[in-house]
Scaffold this active site. Structure first.
Site, mmCIF file in Angstrom:
data_model
loop_
_atom_site.group_PDB
_atom_site.id
_atom_site.type_symbol
_atom_site.label_atom_id
_atom_site.label_comp_id
_atom_site.label_asym_id
_atom_site.label_seq_id
_atom_site.Cartn_x
_atom_site.Cartn_y
_atom_site.Cartn_z
ATOM 1 N N ASN A 10 0.876 -1.172 0.000
ATOM 2 C CA ASN A 10 0.000 0.000 0.000
ATOM 3 C C ASN A 10 0.916 1.225 0.000
ATOM 4 O O ASN A 10 1.469 1.585 1.035
ATOM 5 C CB ASN A 10 -0.882 -0.043 1.261
ATOM 6 C CG ASN A 10 -1.727 1.209 1.414
ATOM 7 O OD1 ASN A 10 -1.794 2.040 0.508
ATOM 8 N ND2 ASN A 10 -2.360 1.352 2.570
ATOM 9 N N LYS A 12 0.190 4.248 -0.424
ATOM 10 C CA LYS A 12 -0.460 5.458 0.122
ATOM 11 C C LYS A 12 -0.178 6.662 -0.785
ATOM 12 O O LYS A 12 -0.062 6.498 -1.985
ATOM 13 C CB LYS A 12 -0.015 5.683 1.576
ATOM 14 C CG LYS A 12 -0.231 4.424 2.435
ATOM 15 C CD LYS A 12 -0.114 4.662 3.909
ATOM 16 C CE LYS A 12 -0.365 3.350 4.654
ATOM 17 N NZ LYS A 12 -0.355 3.492 6.099
ATOM 18 N N HIS A 96 -9.712 1.323 4.441
ATOM 19 C CA HIS A 96 -8.476 1.495 5.206
ATOM 20 C C HIS A 96 -8.752 2.449 6.368
ATOM 21 O O HIS A 96 -9.539 3.385 6.231
ATOM 22 C CB HIS A 96 -7.375 2.046 4.295
ATOM 23 C CG HIS A 96 -6.033 2.024 4.965
ATOM 24 N ND1 HIS A 96 -5.642 3.006 5.844
ATOM 25 C CD2 HIS A 96 -5.007 1.141 4.897
ATOM 26 C CE1 HIS A 96 -4.429 2.720 6.299
ATOM 27 N NE2 HIS A 96 -4.023 1.592 5.731
ATOM 28 N N GLU A 98 -7.172 4.858 7.480
ATOM 29 C CA GLU A 98 -6.946 6.275 7.147
ATOM 30 C C GLU A 98 -8.161 6.849 6.418
ATOM 31 O O GLU A 98 -8.522 8.003 6.599
ATOM 32 C CB GLU A 98 -5.656 6.418 6.329
ATOM 33 C CG GLU A 98 -4.431 6.243 7.217
ATOM 34 C CD GLU A 98 -3.208 5.663 6.524
ATOM 35 O OE1 GLU A 98 -3.142 5.691 5.286
ATOM 36 O OE2 GLU A 98 -2.314 5.167 7.248
ATOM 37 N N GLU A 168 -5.862 -4.755 10.443
ATOM 38 C CA GLU A 168 -4.848 -3.743 10.712
ATOM 39 C C GLU A 168 -5.190 -3.001 12.000
ATOM 40 O O GLU A 168 -6.024 -2.082 11.986
ATOM 41 C CB GLU A 168 -4.794 -2.729 9.562
ATOM 42 C CG GLU A 168 -4.471 -3.353 8.215
ATOM 43 C CD GLU A 168 -3.852 -2.335 7.265
ATOM 44 O OE1 GLU A 168 -2.767 -2.601 6.758
ATOM 45 O OE2 GLU A 168 -4.444 -1.262 7.058
ATOM 46 N N GLY A 174 2.044 2.393 10.814
ATOM 47 C CA GLY A 174 3.021 3.471 10.669
ATOM 48 C C GLY A 174 3.663 3.898 11.975
ATOM 49 O O GLY A 174 4.321 4.932 12.045
ATOM 50 N N SER A 214 2.905 -1.992 10.560
ATOM 51 C CA SER A 214 4.336 -2.093 10.870
ATOM 52 C C SER A 214 4.918 -3.485 10.612
ATOM 53 O O SER A 214 5.810 -3.934 11.334
ATOM 54 C CB SER A 214 4.626 -1.643 12.301
ATOM 55 O OG SER A 214 4.260 -0.276 12.467
ATOM 56 N N GLY A 236 4.845 1.270 4.968
ATOM 57 C CA GLY A 236 6.222 1.782 4.924
ATOM 58 C C GLY A 236 7.220 0.862 4.231
ATOM 59 O O GLY A 236 7.992 1.301 3.356
HETATM 60 P P1 PGA Z 1 2.508 0.333 7.732
HETATM 61 O O1 PGA Z 1 1.082 0.558 7.018
HETATM 62 O O2 PGA Z 1 3.072 -0.943 7.208
HETATM 63 O O3 PGA Z 1 3.328 1.533 7.322
HETATM 64 O O4 PGA Z 1 2.260 0.281 9.195
HETATM 65 C C1 PGA Z 1 0.193 -0.501 6.791
HETATM 66 C C2 PGA Z 1 -1.076 0.014 6.163
HETATM 67 O O5 PGA Z 1 -1.539 1.097 6.562
HETATM 68 O O6 PGA Z 1 -1.673 -0.615 5.260
#
Ligand code: PGA
Length: 255
Positions: A10, A12, A96, A98, A168, A174, A214, A236
């Site tokens: 992803n 983003k 998601h 977000e 998640e 993140g 993460s 990330g």
């Molecule tokens: P992250 O994000 O690996 O940076 O924690 C995962 C996601 O939001 O899909």
């Protein structure tokens, strides 16, 4: 193993179209002919067309990060499932955290998107997960149950196996704070149980449940070894070819 592991990146709101194409090319090159793991990259809308070309003929599949539930119309700034299909996208991330927390997406909206994606032969990667406050209040399973059941409302048994769920925990996204393998497996097993109740055990055994939050090369092998963790939705660590490929290799090792 009935469920092939899946690693989805992803990206983003990162990477210009040119940078996204370069990363996609590097991923295709580094993956070579490995086919034991499904690999999906989800660039921003502006890079979908370029990345579609870059992954054409390879084993890497293309996903979007969101979409509108209508096919077309007066929805300024939105993109529809048929538009994504026309760019050879096969997957779409929906709900998601977000989108839910920053853009006000409700369970009802996520459900409409899920139904629209399926109608248009896009595989939804449906995200569910609790906030830190919800975990601390002991309501993780209740929150995950409500999000999962509402997102899948109206999804028939016949098509349910096309769905991918991503668990998640919001507090792990993140932040560098990964869920412990026990915490993750507990929720994944719980989601599998919900799916079995809704669609029967045979279908539930075919639905992939990814972990996200993460996930990194260092913690992936242990997570991916859990019986109900079928891959990862990676933020990330998907932005650099090296860590992304290491995650694919970890999934291959756990298959
Ligand atoms: P992250 O994000 O690996 O940076 O924690 C995962 C996601 O939001 O899909």
């Amino acid at each position: 193993m009935i469920r092939k592991k899946l690693i989805a990146g992803n990206w983003k709101m990162n990477k210009t179209s040119a940078d996204a194409v370069a990363l996609a090319r590097d991923i295709v090159f580094s993956l070579g002919t490995q086919s034991s793991v499904d690999v999906v990259v989800c660039p921003p809308f502006t890079a979908l067309e370029g990345v579609a070309r870059a992954v054409d003929g390879s084993l890497v599949k293309l996903g979007a990060q969101n979409m509108h539930f209508e096919a077309s119309g007066a929805f300024t700034g939105e993109v529809s499932a048929p538009m994504l299909r026309a760019l050879f996208a096969t997957h779409v991330i929906l709900g998601h955290s977000e989108r839910r927390t920053l853009f006000g997406e409700t369970d009802e909206l996520v459900n409409k998107k899920v139904l629209s994606a399926l109608k248009n032969q896009l595989r939804p990667i449906v995200c569910v997960g609790e906030s830190l406050a919800e975990r601390e209040a002991g309501s993780t399973l209740k929150v995950v149950q409500a999000q999962t059941e509402r997102a899948l409302d109206g999804v028939s048994k016949e098509i349910a196996a096309s769905i991918i769920i991503a668990y998640e925990p919001v507090w792990a996204i993140g932040t560098g704070k990964v869920a412990t393998t026990e915490q993750a497996q507990e929720v994944h097993g719980f989601i599998r149980g919900l799916l079995a109740k809704a669609y029967g055990d045979a279908v539930a055994q075919r639905i992939r449940i990814l972990y996200g939050g993460s996930m990194k090369p260092a913690n992936a092998p242990e997570l991916l070894a859990q019986k109900d963790i079928d891959g990862g939705l990676i933020g990330g660590a998907s932005l650099e070819v090296r860590s992304f490929i290491e995650l694919v290799n970890a999934a291959a090792g756990a298959s």
